[in-house]
Scaffold this motif. Structure first.
Motif, PDB file in Angstrom:
ATOM      1  N   UNK A   8     142.670 -18.411  41.084  1.00 16.71           N
ATOM      2  CA  UNK A   8     143.177 -19.214  39.966  1.00 16.71           C
ATOM      3  C   UNK A   8     142.764 -20.676  40.079  1.00 16.71           C
ATOM      4  N   UNK A   9     141.892 -20.992  41.006  1.00 17.78           N
ATOM      5  CA  UNK A   9     141.480 -22.382  41.189  1.00 17.78           C
ATOM      6  C   UNK A   9     142.621 -23.274  41.637  1.00 17.78           C
ATOM      7  N   UNK A  10     143.589 -22.690  42.339  1.00 16.35           N
ATOM      8  CA  UNK A  10     144.713 -23.455  42.865  1.00 16.35           C
ATOM      9  C   UNK A  10     145.869 -23.640  41.891  1.00 16.35           C
ATOM     10  N   UNK A  11     145.756 -23.078  40.678  1.00 18.41           N
ATOM     11  CA  UNK A  11     146.833 -23.233  39.697  1.00 18.41           C
ATOM     12  C   UNK A  11     148.042 -22.351  39.997  1.00 18.41           C
ATOM     13  N   UNK A  12     147.807 -21.214  40.652  1.00 19.29           N
ATOM     14  CA  UNK A  12     148.869 -20.272  41.019  1.00 19.29           C
ATOM     15  C   UNK A  12     148.744 -19.949  42.501  1.00 19.29           C
ATOM     16  N   UNK A  13     149.784 -19.511  43.139  1.00 22.58           N
ATOM     17  CA  UNK A  13     151.170 -19.650  42.723  1.00 22.58           C
ATOM     18  C   UNK A  13     151.580 -21.122  42.727  1.00 22.58           C
ATOM     19  N   UNK A  73     136.661  -7.569  41.244  1.00 26.12           N
ATOM     20  CA  UNK A  73     135.623  -7.971  42.188  1.00 26.12           C
ATOM     21  C   UNK A  73     134.282  -7.558  41.618  1.00 26.12           C
ATOM     22  N   UNK A  74     133.319  -8.498  41.564  1.00 29.35           N
ATOM     23  CA  UNK A  74     131.961  -8.175  41.138  1.00 29.35           C
ATOM     24  C   UNK A  74     130.978  -9.042  41.913  1.00 29.35           C
ATOM     25  N   UNK A  75     129.724  -8.966  41.554  1.00 31.19           N
ATOM     26  CA  UNK A  75     128.682  -9.687  42.294  1.00 31.19           C
ATOM     27  C   UNK A  75     128.883 -11.195  42.245  1.00 31.19           C
ATOM     28  N   UNK A  76     129.549 -11.696  41.210  1.00 38.00           N
ATOM     29  CA  UNK A  76     129.740 -13.138  41.058  1.00 38.00           C
ATOM     30  C   UNK A  76     130.976 -13.674  41.768  1.00 38.00           C
ATOM     31  N   UNK A  77     131.825 -12.807  42.272  1.00 36.28           N
ATOM     32  CA  UNK A  77     133.042 -13.260  42.938  1.00 36.28           C
ATOM     33  C   UNK A  77     134.218 -12.378  42.568  1.00 36.28           C
ATOM     34  N   UNK A  78     135.389 -12.997  42.469  1.00 39.59           N
ATOM     35  CA  UNK A  78     136.570 -12.228  42.094  1.00 39.59           C
ATOM     36  C   UNK A  78     137.471 -13.073  41.219  1.00 39.59           C
ATOM     37  N   UNK A  79     138.266 -12.385  40.399  1.00 43.15           N
ATOM     38  CA  UNK A  79     139.156 -13.065  39.462  1.00 43.15           C
ATOM     39  C   UNK A  79     140.493 -12.343  39.425  1.00 43.15           C
ATOM     40  N   UNK A  80     141.538 -13.096  39.200  1.00 41.93           N
ATOM     41  CA  UNK A  80     142.879 -12.542  39.046  1.00 41.93           C
ATOM     42  C   UNK A  80     143.027 -12.016  37.626  1.00 41.93           C
ATOM     43  N   UNK A  81     143.376 -10.732  37.476  1.00 42.09           N
ATOM     44  CA  UNK A  81     143.567 -10.129  36.161  1.00 42.09           C
ATOM     45  C   UNK A  81     145.019 -10.155  35.731  1.00 42.09           C
ATOM     46  N   UNK A  82     145.927  -9.852  36.666  1.00 42.54           N
ATOM     47  CA  UNK A  82     147.361  -9.878  36.360  1.00 42.54           C
ATOM     48  C   UNK A  82     148.143  -9.993  37.660  1.00 42.54           C
ATOM     49  N   UNK A  83     149.365 -10.460  37.524  1.00 34.84           N
ATOM     50  CA  UNK A  83     150.208 -10.635  38.705  1.00 34.84           C
ATOM     51  C   UNK A  83     151.654 -10.383  38.308  1.00 34.84           C
ATOM     52  N   UNK A  84     152.352  -9.585  39.114  1.00 31.43           N
ATOM     53  CA  UNK A  84     153.768  -9.316  38.847  1.00 31.43           C
ATOM     54  C   UNK A  84     154.606  -9.853  39.988  1.00 31.43           C
TER      55      UNK A  84
END
Length: 194
Positions: A156-161, A177-188
Protein backbone atom coordinates in the motif's frame (compact mmCIF):
# COMPACT_ATOMS: atom_id res chain seq x y z
CA UNK A 1 -0.37 -13.72 -12.07
CA UNK A 2 -1.19 -15.55 -8.83
CA UNK A 3 -3.62 -14.51 -6.12
CA UNK A 4 -2.44 -15.46 -2.65
CA UNK A 5 -4.61 -14.85 0.40
CA UNK A 6 -2.60 -14.50 3.56
CA UNK A 7 -4.39 -15.62 6.71
CA UNK A 8 -3.16 -14.74 10.16
CA UNK A 9 -3.03 -17.78 12.44
CA UNK A 10 -5.64 -18.20 15.15
CA UNK A 11 -5.24 -16.97 18.70
CA UNK A 12 -2.71 -18.39 21.16
CA UNK A 13 -2.54 -17.96 24.92
CA UNK A 14 0.32 -15.50 24.38
CA UNK A 15 -1.89 -13.42 22.06
CA UNK A 16 -4.50 -13.40 24.81
CA UNK A 17 -1.91 -12.25 27.36
CA UNK A 18 -0.42 -9.64 25.03
CA UNK A 19 2.99 -11.32 24.90
CA UNK A 20 5.31 -10.75 21.95
CA UNK A 21 5.58 -14.18 20.26
CA UNK A 22 7.86 -13.68 17.31
CA UNK A 23 9.53 -16.99 16.58
CA UNK A 24 8.67 -18.53 19.95
CA UNK A 25 6.62 -21.60 19.00
CA UNK A 26 3.32 -21.22 20.87
CA UNK A 27 0.32 -23.46 19.93
CA UNK A 28 -3.24 -22.35 19.21
CA UNK A 29 -5.76 -22.21 22.02
CA UNK A 30 -9.42 -23.24 21.59
CA UNK A 31 -10.41 -19.74 20.45
CA UNK A 32 -7.64 -19.91 17.84
CA UNK A 33 -8.96 -23.21 16.51
CA UNK A 34 -12.43 -21.66 16.21
CA UNK A 35 -10.93 -18.67 14.39
CA UNK A 36 -9.23 -21.07 11.95
CA UNK A 37 -12.59 -22.76 11.27
CA UNK A 38 -14.21 -19.34 10.75
CA UNK A 39 -11.42 -18.35 8.33
CA UNK A 40 -12.02 -21.57 6.37
CA UNK A 41 -15.71 -20.69 6.05
CA UNK A 42 -14.84 -17.18 4.87
CA UNK A 43 -12.52 -18.69 2.23
CA UNK A 44 -14.85 -21.52 1.18
CA UNK A 45 -16.08 -20.02 -2.11
CA UNK A 46 -12.71 -18.57 -3.20
CA UNK A 47 -11.69 -21.41 -5.52
CA UNK A 48 -8.50 -22.08 -3.57
CA UNK A 49 -6.49 -25.05 -4.81
CA UNK A 50 -3.59 -25.24 -2.35
CA UNK A 51 -2.37 -24.00 1.01
CA UNK A 52 1.08 -23.15 2.38
CA UNK A 53 2.13 -22.04 5.84
CA UNK A 54 4.82 -20.96 8.22
CA UNK A 55 6.29 -23.98 10.04
CA UNK A 56 5.53 -22.49 13.48
CA UNK A 57 2.91 -24.62 15.25
CA UNK A 58 0.23 -21.91 15.46
CA UNK A 59 0.35 -21.25 11.70
CA UNK A 60 0.73 -24.90 10.72
CA UNK A 61 -2.27 -25.98 12.82
CA UNK A 62 -4.38 -23.11 11.46
CA UNK A 63 -3.44 -24.20 7.91
CA UNK A 64 -4.29 -27.84 8.68
CA UNK A 65 -7.73 -26.85 9.99
CA UNK A 66 -8.39 -24.75 6.88
CA UNK A 67 -7.07 -27.46 4.53
CA UNK A 68 -9.31 -30.10 6.14
CA UNK A 69 -12.38 -27.85 5.98
CA UNK A 70 -11.78 -26.96 2.31
CA UNK A 71 -10.66 -30.42 1.15
CA UNK A 72 -7.16 -29.23 0.24
CA UNK A 73 -3.96 -31.27 0.39
CA UNK A 74 -1.78 -31.01 3.50
CA UNK A 75 -0.13 -27.57 3.77
CA UNK A 76 3.37 -27.13 2.36
CA UNK A 77 5.62 -25.34 4.87
CA UNK A 78 7.88 -22.41 3.93
CA UNK A 79 10.50 -21.16 6.41
CA UNK A 80 10.31 -17.68 4.85
CA UNK A 81 6.80 -17.28 6.26
CA UNK A 82 7.85 -17.42 9.94
CA UNK A 83 7.11 -14.41 12.11
CA UNK A 84 9.52 -11.54 12.55
CA UNK A 85 12.38 -12.27 14.92
CA UNK A 86 11.71 -9.87 17.80
CA UNK A 87 14.87 -11.11 19.58
CA UNK A 88 15.08 -9.74 23.16
CA UNK A 89 11.42 -8.60 23.13
CA UNK A 90 10.01 -12.11 22.68
CA UNK A 91 7.93 -13.19 25.66
CA UNK A 92 7.52 -9.66 26.99
CA UNK A 93 4.15 -7.95 27.49
CA UNK A 94 3.25 -4.33 26.71
CA UNK A 95 3.69 -3.57 30.42
CA UNK A 96 7.17 -5.14 30.39
CA UNK A 97 8.13 -3.09 27.36
CA UNK A 98 6.76 0.08 28.91
CA UNK A 99 8.78 -0.52 32.09
CA UNK A 100 11.87 -0.95 29.91
CA UNK A 101 10.92 2.23 28.01
CA UNK A 102 10.98 0.53 24.65
CA UNK A 103 8.77 -0.76 21.88
CA UNK A 104 8.52 -4.42 20.85
CA UNK A 105 10.87 -3.67 17.99
CA UNK A 106 14.17 -3.22 19.74
CA UNK A 107 17.42 -2.62 17.89
CA UNK A 108 18.04 -6.39 17.80
CA UNK A 109 14.74 -7.21 16.03
CA UNK A 110 14.54 -8.24 12.38
CA UNK A 111 13.95 -5.23 10.10
CA UNK A 112 10.86 -4.62 7.97
CA UNK A 113 13.03 -4.86 4.86
CA UNK A 114 14.37 -8.29 5.83
CA UNK A 115 10.87 -9.56 6.73
CA UNK A 116 9.45 -8.31 3.41
CA UNK A 117 12.31 -9.77 1.33
CA UNK A 118 12.10 -13.27 2.78
CA UNK A 119 8.28 -13.31 2.81
CA UNK A 120 8.03 -12.21 -0.83
CA UNK A 121 10.67 -14.80 -1.82
CA UNK A 122 8.71 -17.53 0.00
CA UNK A 123 5.40 -16.50 -1.58
CA UNK A 124 6.94 -16.33 -5.06
CA UNK A 125 8.44 -19.79 -4.51
CA UNK A 126 5.04 -21.09 -3.43
CA UNK A 127 3.38 -19.57 -6.51
CA UNK A 128 6.05 -21.03 -8.81
CA UNK A 129 5.79 -24.50 -7.27
CA UNK A 130 2.01 -24.30 -7.58
CA UNK A 131 2.23 -23.34 -11.28
CA UNK A 132 4.95 -25.96 -11.96
CA UNK A 133 2.64 -28.62 -10.51
CA UNK A 134 0.08 -27.65 -13.14
CA UNK A 135 -2.29 -26.20 -10.58
CA UNK A 136 -4.50 -23.26 -11.31
CA UNK A 137 -6.41 -21.11 -8.90
CA UNK A 138 -5.49 -18.98 -5.93
CA UNK A 139 -3.42 -20.07 -2.94
CA UNK A 140 -3.85 -19.63 0.80
CA UNK A 141 -0.78 -18.82 2.90
CA UNK A 142 -1.06 -18.94 6.69
CA UNK A 143 1.43 -16.67 8.40
CA UNK A 144 1.78 -14.16 11.23
CA UNK A 145 0.54 -10.69 12.12
CA UNK A 146 3.90 -8.91 11.96
CA UNK A 147 4.78 -10.43 8.59
CA UNK A 148 1.33 -9.70 7.11
CA UNK A 149 1.47 -6.15 8.46
CA UNK A 150 4.79 -5.54 6.70
CA UNK A 151 3.46 -6.91 3.38
CA UNK A 152 0.34 -4.74 3.63
CA UNK A 153 2.54 -1.69 4.28
CA UNK A 154 4.81 -2.43 1.31
CA UNK A 155 1.89 -3.16 -1.04
CA UNK A 156 0.00 0.00 0.00
CA UNK A 157 3.02 2.29 -0.16
CA UNK A 158 2.88 2.72 3.61
CA UNK A 159 -0.74 3.93 3.69
CA UNK A 160 -1.96 0.78 5.49
CA UNK A 161 -2.19 -0.39 8.17
CA UNK A 162 -2.71 2.97 9.86
CA UNK A 163 -1.11 3.83 13.19
CA UNK A 164 -2.97 1.90 15.90
CA UNK A 165 -4.38 -0.70 13.50
CA UNK A 166 -3.70 -4.36 14.16
CA UNK A 167 -4.03 -7.44 12.00
CA UNK A 168 -6.57 -9.67 13.75
CA UNK A 169 -6.18 -13.41 14.33
CA UNK A 170 -7.89 -15.34 11.54
CA UNK A 171 -8.08 -12.32 9.23
CA UNK A 172 -7.62 -12.69 5.45
CA UNK A 173 -5.63 -10.43 3.12
CA UNK A 174 -5.58 -11.07 -0.65
CA UNK A 175 -2.55 -10.10 -2.74
CA UNK A 176 -1.84 -10.33 -6.45
CA UNK A 177 1.69 -11.48 -7.33
CA UNK A 178 3.00 -11.02 -10.89
CA UNK A 179 6.23 -10.28 -12.72
CA UNK A 180 5.99 -6.58 -11.81
CA UNK A 181 5.62 -7.10 -8.06
CA UNK A 182 2.66 -7.53 -5.76
CA UNK A 183 -0.43 -5.56 -4.81
CA UNK A 184 -2.98 -5.70 -2.03
CA UNK A 185 -6.41 -6.66 -3.42
CA UNK A 186 -8.45 -6.80 -0.21
CA UNK A 187 -7.99 -6.96 3.53
CA UNK A 188 -10.33 -8.05 6.31
CA UNK A 189 -10.19 -7.56 10.03
CA UNK A 190 -7.68 -4.80 10.45
CA UNK A 191 -8.94 -3.33 13.70
CA UNK A 192 -8.08 -0.05 15.35
CA UNK A 193 -6.82 -0.53 18.87
CA UNK A 194 -8.99 0.95 21.59
Amino acid sequence: MTVITLVRHGQTDWNLLGRVQGRTDIPLNDTGREQARAAAEALRDGGYTAIVASPLTRAKETAEIIANALGLAHPVLFDGLVERDYASAEGLTAEDLSALRRRAMGADAETDEDVAARAVDALRSAATAHADAGSAGPLIAVAHGGLIRVLIAVASGGELPREGDRVENGSQHAFRFDADGFALLSSSAIATEA
